[in-house]
Design a protein around this motif. Sequence first.
Motif, PDB file in Angstrom:
ATOM      1  N   ARG A  45      -5.455   7.694  -1.162  1.00 38.97           N
ATOM      2  CA  ARG A  45      -6.615   8.223  -0.432  1.00 38.97           C
ATOM      3  C   ARG A  45      -7.534   9.010  -1.371  1.00 38.97           C
ATOM      4  O   ARG A  45      -8.743   9.069  -1.159  1.00 38.97           O
ATOM      5  N   ASP A  46      -6.978   9.610  -2.386  1.00 39.38           N
ATOM      6  CA  ASP A  46      -7.792  10.234  -3.433  1.00 39.38           C
ATOM      7  C   ASP A  46      -8.248   9.118  -4.378  1.00 39.38           C
ATOM      8  O   ASP A  46      -7.437   8.549  -5.114  1.00 39.38           O
ATOM      9  N   LYS A  47      -9.526   8.808  -4.316  1.00 45.20           N
ATOM     10  CA  LYS A  47     -10.027   7.618  -5.028  1.00 45.20           C
ATOM     11  C   LYS A  47      -9.983   7.767  -6.548  1.00 45.20           C
ATOM     12  O   LYS A  47     -10.233   6.813  -7.291  1.00 45.20           O
ATOM     13  N   ASN A  48      -9.664   8.977  -7.026  1.00 39.49           N
ATOM     14  CA  ASN A  48      -9.527   9.172  -8.474  1.00 39.49           C
ATOM     15  C   ASN A  48      -8.121   8.844  -8.968  1.00 39.49           C
ATOM     16  O   ASN A  48      -7.840   8.915 -10.159  1.00 39.49           O
ATOM     17  N   ILE A  49      -7.242   8.549  -8.022  1.00 44.59           N
ATOM     18  CA  ILE A  49      -5.843   8.303  -8.390  1.00 44.59           C
ATOM     19  C   ILE A  49      -5.523   6.819  -8.251  1.00 44.59           C
ATOM     20  O   ILE A  49      -5.663   6.245  -7.170  1.00 44.59           O
ATOM     21  N   GLU A  50      -5.115   6.211  -9.345  1.00 44.42           N
ATOM     22  CA  GLU A  50      -4.786   4.782  -9.331  1.00 44.42           C
ATOM     23  C   GLU A  50      -3.313   4.609  -8.983  1.00 44.42           C
ATOM     24  O   GLU A  50      -2.453   5.247  -9.585  1.00 44.42           O
ATOM     25  N   VAL A  51      -3.053   3.746  -8.010  1.00 47.15           N
ATOM     26  CA  VAL A  51      -1.684   3.547  -7.537  1.00 47.15           C
ATOM     27  C   VAL A  51      -1.322   2.062  -7.602  1.00 47.15           C
ATOM     28  O   VAL A  51      -2.133   1.199  -7.244  1.00 47.15           O
ATOM     29  N   GLY A  52      -0.116   1.764  -8.069  1.00 45.33           N
ATOM     30  CA  GLY A  52       0.394   0.397  -8.075  1.00 45.33           C
ATOM     31  C   GLY A  52       1.677   0.321  -7.265  1.00 45.33           C
ATOM     32  O   GLY A  52       2.401   1.315  -7.130  1.00 45.33           O
TER      33      GLY A  52
END
Lengths: 326, 326
Positions: free
Chosen positions: B87-94
């Motif tokens: 939800r924090d668009k600065n955090i990239e998640v895989g």
Amino acid sequence: MKKKLLTSEPPKNCPGTNSEDAGKSEACQGCPNQGICSTGIPVAPDSDMEAIRERMSTIKNKIIILSGKGGVGKSTVSTQLAFTLSRDKNIEVGLLDIDICGPSIPLTLGLQGEQVHCSGSGWQPVFVSENLCAMSIGFLLPRADEPVIWRGPKKNGLIRQFLREVEWGSLEYLLIDAPPGTSDEHLSIVQLLKEDLTGAVVVATPQSISLLDVRKEINFCKKVGLPLIGVVENMSGFVCQHCKQKSSELFTSSEGGAERMASAMGCPFLGRISVDPRVGRCTDSGLSYVDAYEDQPVAVQFLSLAKKVSDYCLGKKTCGQQENLI
Amino acid sequence: MKKKLLTSEPPKNCPGTNSEDAGKSEACQGCPNQGICSTGIPVAPDSDMEAIRERMSTIKNKIIILSGKGGVGKSTVSTQLAFTLSRDKNIEVGLLDIDICGPSIPLTLGLQGEQVHCSGSGWQPVFVSENLCAMSIGFLLPRADEPVIWRGPKKNGLIRQFLREVEWGSLEYLLIDAPPGTSDEHLSIVQLLKEDLTGAVVVATPQSISLLDVRKEINFCKKVGLPLIGVVENMSGFVCQHCKQKSSELFTSSEGGAERMASAMGCPFLGRISVDPRVGRCTDSGLSYVDAYEDQPVAVQFLSLAKKVSDYCLGKKTCGQQENLI
């Protein structure tokens, strides 16, 4: 990415394990079996097969309980089906747990802490009642919370031992509780028992995600030639104990549930088992739900499931040959 | 029956794979690895390890999601945790799905039918949103209902390929969704990533039978030296949509649930996720529950879980070294 890379076909140009080129041809480079093939030791006929066939010859019906996904209640259904079938004291029932890394049967049959005894004639199964017995890796572990951290070949070795060593004696039904999925345990049991397996009961829930995996399981049965006795839908709608409303579809499906899916895949539907927290409580305590709550709707559902399974087995024997329903 | 036969020790008197007697000594007779050992080809250092380390170096936190039993909502928790963290668009998640025989992630992220594209720099993960991407065997299969009938070594080979080939780029979190149990997939990921794994989140339900398996999973983490971020209890009590009563403990436990068990085992407890049929509906449709039902109690529970996981990761980095909580 070529999608066909991931289907289960033999390696391209594989010379075969008995060929002179086994392990040496160009196609063998990079194959995980190259080491074994290149030893040049021909693959001998499996000496266990005769012993297994002998052991299994006293068991009339061998039924494997499968599910695509875990946690759909496979061990619960296996356990309660075993209890229900064994209500007729003239019928001997066995339950074999081949979920090597997650055995639940010792708990669900109330046999935790029991041990397997060995005699000259084999491993003795553990008895729940006069005509219901079980075998599980759970009986062989030093502690119940000890993880079994085993890769495939070791799991396959134990399944082979179970089939070869356990002295079931004369049984009407042997229910085989498999882990979820389509991997080592499933291939081993199918390869070791072959056409001796009566058929498979597939447990599903109404969730889409569960149904997706059930389709895979049905296709697995088709691929390995395992007859399908049918699909049973577990956790089928929840009755609130406060307002008695048949409530909130607990696990909803946009696809009409397991019955529609079974029908679309040409597979018999064996019925629904509704959610009832007492089923879980009985199973956690090693008790027969049908014995404890004989007049409840879910007991009727379990009795109907047992009837359909035994009818299938009777039908098979009347025909004099195994009928492949798919 | 000697119980210690079933612990995972190396074969007695095994000369070791690098010895001159490998595959030839008396102890090798009947060992499943005899064929490989007897070829005399010494076991070379694993050339993939450097490539995997290189690939993984751009990922700050690698978190494995485990469960003892299937069907406790592991993929649901993985998916909703990934949505919530991203939800924090600065955090990239895989999100990496290593449930090779039962991949659910393509469905739970709404990515069914998507394919993996290959470029000179590796396999491209499939993107859900700008900062959330995934990889699963589900993207590599010709049909969604095709069963993956693979034994262990083939599954391990694909996990190795995932770690070596997938071009994740720079990620804050890589969540790894494992199948239930403690077998090939779990050993492979632990052996391939080693101390590079940040830690494990273990998903449980309040049922006794699930708790038994969770104990095994915690002991698995201890045995392989995998840090435990904590245990989360899923399906924690059901609110009837008719009478609004916090109802019928759906899956009851005589043992005080996952919190008491975690505390007894010295393992952090990350909180509860209540039963809400809309969680299942969102997950079946590839939607973020927290985005859709932000003001609901279960959304607060997911947000709290995400906060605890990210706090753990931050804490780990502040310390400058990996803290083993067990």
